[in-house]
Write an enzyme that holds these catalytic residues in place. Structure first.
Site, PDB file in Angstrom:
ATOM      1  N   LYS A  79       0.838  -1.198   0.000  1.00 56.42           N
ATOM      2  CA  LYS A  79       0.000   0.000   0.000  1.00 56.42           C
ATOM      3  C   LYS A  79       0.874   1.248   0.000  1.00 56.42           C
ATOM      4  CE  LYS A  79      -3.875   1.952   2.694  1.00 56.42           C
ATOM      5  NZ  LYS A  79      -4.706   1.733   3.904  1.00 56.42           N
ATOM      6  N   SER A 154      -9.524   2.423   2.861  1.00 50.00           N
ATOM      7  CA  SER A 154      -8.542   3.086   2.019  1.00 50.00           C
ATOM      8  C   SER A 154      -7.606   2.126   1.286  1.00 50.00           C
ATOM      9  CB  SER A 154      -7.693   4.045   2.866  1.00 50.00           C
ATOM     10  OG  SER A 154      -6.927   3.341   3.833  1.00 50.00           O
ATOM     11  N   SER A 178     -10.246   0.222   6.815  1.00 43.58           N
ATOM     12  CA  SER A 178      -9.495   0.311   5.566  1.00 43.58           C
ATOM     13  C   SER A 178      -9.031  -1.023   5.003  1.00 43.58           C
ATOM     14  CB  SER A 178      -8.279   1.224   5.748  1.00 43.58           C
ATOM     15  OG  SER A 178      -8.687   2.567   5.842  1.00 43.58           O
TER      16      SER A 178
END
Length: 398
Positions: A79, A154, A178
């Site tokens: 990420k 996210s 997330s």
């Protein structure tokens, strides 16, 4: 889809170790899959040449009878909130557009040491601050099952990459959903570990040079197409590090296996007023029925004092106080968060608006103190202890 891009990480590692395929073949298959599905916009910074070079080195090690670890030669993604040495890390922030860290986050370093090959960084919202995955630097990530839908946020880029076969494992993070939300939206597995089991050092936010203000709730976890991959990955990334003294030096111990006939499961069909959709309720009821027929003991779970609005109020209060200092305030950085608040208010169901962030976060932003922070942390500890006590007679919650 190439079959190699369908297999889980632990099987790919076994194939490489057995000489049935090469790390280079895995990397090239993943890159080809990413090019074919570039419309997903899941990977925002590609590490193609370095990944190929690393794969060739892995294959040379295999020929010498060496293994780098349990993920030897397996391509993964990271990420775009984690520092990666020599690879652009932006967190979707304009001021970090050209930021190239000089060291890895501890979790990234551990994955490299386990033999994993980093294909690239996965997209998400600015500073991880939204339930969707888009930012001004890289645009919008799309859901691999329907490109008109969001993969969630996210960690939406990582979830889309894993679901579409661009990556077998994605290192990601979760503060308020997330990992959990994108896993649900993309139909894959996600793991949000226990707080302070996995180091959060090297994670953005906080932005480089800002104080380490997030001390609670932020967790580092994984997204994958296989539960076994999550178990394997957790063993690799968990544990203490000198970079973060508050991670306790407690070894990760797998729980002792229990036969289904000895399992006591709490079954919660929903929390008023946030009830799941009927098809989700039906799926959970079917799972409960199958577990019951297999010998597990299931009991309805609705403990006294369950006040969802109170819990949300504490969550928004603590998160607002924690996140207020993660980056330097400006119109450019605050704008997307204001848009998220606006969308949450105007596009949510009217009956849920009293529960939403804008109601609870704005008063804290306008008037706050250190006392407010300590009180929020204390109240969170009370809620945690209350839920632990309510769950004390059960092995798991369904």
């Amino acid at each position: 889809m190439d079959r190699l891009t369908e297999l889980p990480a632990h099987q790919l590692a076994a194939l490489v170790s057995a000489g049935e395929t090469s790390a280079l073949a895995l990397v090239e298959a993943a890159l080809a899959q990413g090019e074919a599905q570039s419309y997903l916009n899941a990977i925002c910074t590609l590490n193609a040449q370095a990944a190929k070079d690393r794969a060739r080195a892995a294959d040379a090690a295999t020929e010498r009878g060496e293994s780098w670890g349990p993920l030897h030669g397996v391509p993964i993604t990271i990420k775009d909130l984690f520092k990666t040495q020599g690879l652009r890390t932006t967190a979707g922030l304009a001021e970090l557009r050209d930021y190239i860290p000089t060291e890895d986050a501890p979790t990234v370093a551990r994955l490299r040491q386990a033999g994993a090959i980093i294909l690239g960084k996965t997209n998400g919202p600015q500073a991880g601050g939204d339930y969707q995955s888009h930012n001004a630097l890289f645009g919008r990530t799309n859901n691999p099952w329907n490109r008109d839908r969001t993969p969630g946020g996210s960690s939406g880029g990582g979830a889309a990459a894993a679901a579409a076969g661009l990556s077998s494992l994605d290192l990601c993070s979760d503060y308020g959903g997330s990992i959990r939300l994108p896993a649900h939206f993309c139909g894959i597995y996600g793991l949000k570990p226990t707080d302070r089991l996995v180091p959060t050092a090297g994670h953005i936010p906080p932005a480089p040079g800002m104080p380490e203000s997030i001390r609670q709730m932020l967790t580092v976890g994984l997204l994958a197409r296989s539960l076994r991959d999550l178990r394997l990955g957790l063993k690799i990334i968990a544990g203490p590090t000198p970079a973060q003294p508050d991670i306790p030096p407690v070894p990760l111990q797998p729980s002792a296996p229990k036969p289904l006939t000895q399992l006591r499961l709490a079954w919660c069909q929903g929390i008023d007023p946030l009830w799941p959709q009927p098809d989700i309720q039906a799926a959970i009821a079917q799972a409960a029925d199958q577990l019951s027929h297999a010998g597990a003991t299931l009991q309805p779970f609705a403990p006294q004092g369950w006040d969802w609005e109170h819990w949300l109020r504490i969550y928004y209060r603590l998160s607002t106080l924690s996140l207020r200092y993660v980056q330097r305030p400006s119109l450019a950085t605050l704008g997307p968060f204001a848009q998220a608040f606006r969308r949450e208010w105007w596009q949510s169901d009217p009956e849920f608006r009293p529960l939403m962030a804008v109601r609870h976060a704005l008063p804290v932003l306008l008037r706050h103190s250190l006392k407010d922070y300590f009180e929020a942390v204390t109240e969170r500890d009370r809620l945690t202890a209350w839920l632990d006590k309510a769950m004390s007679g059960y092995d798991a919650l369904l």
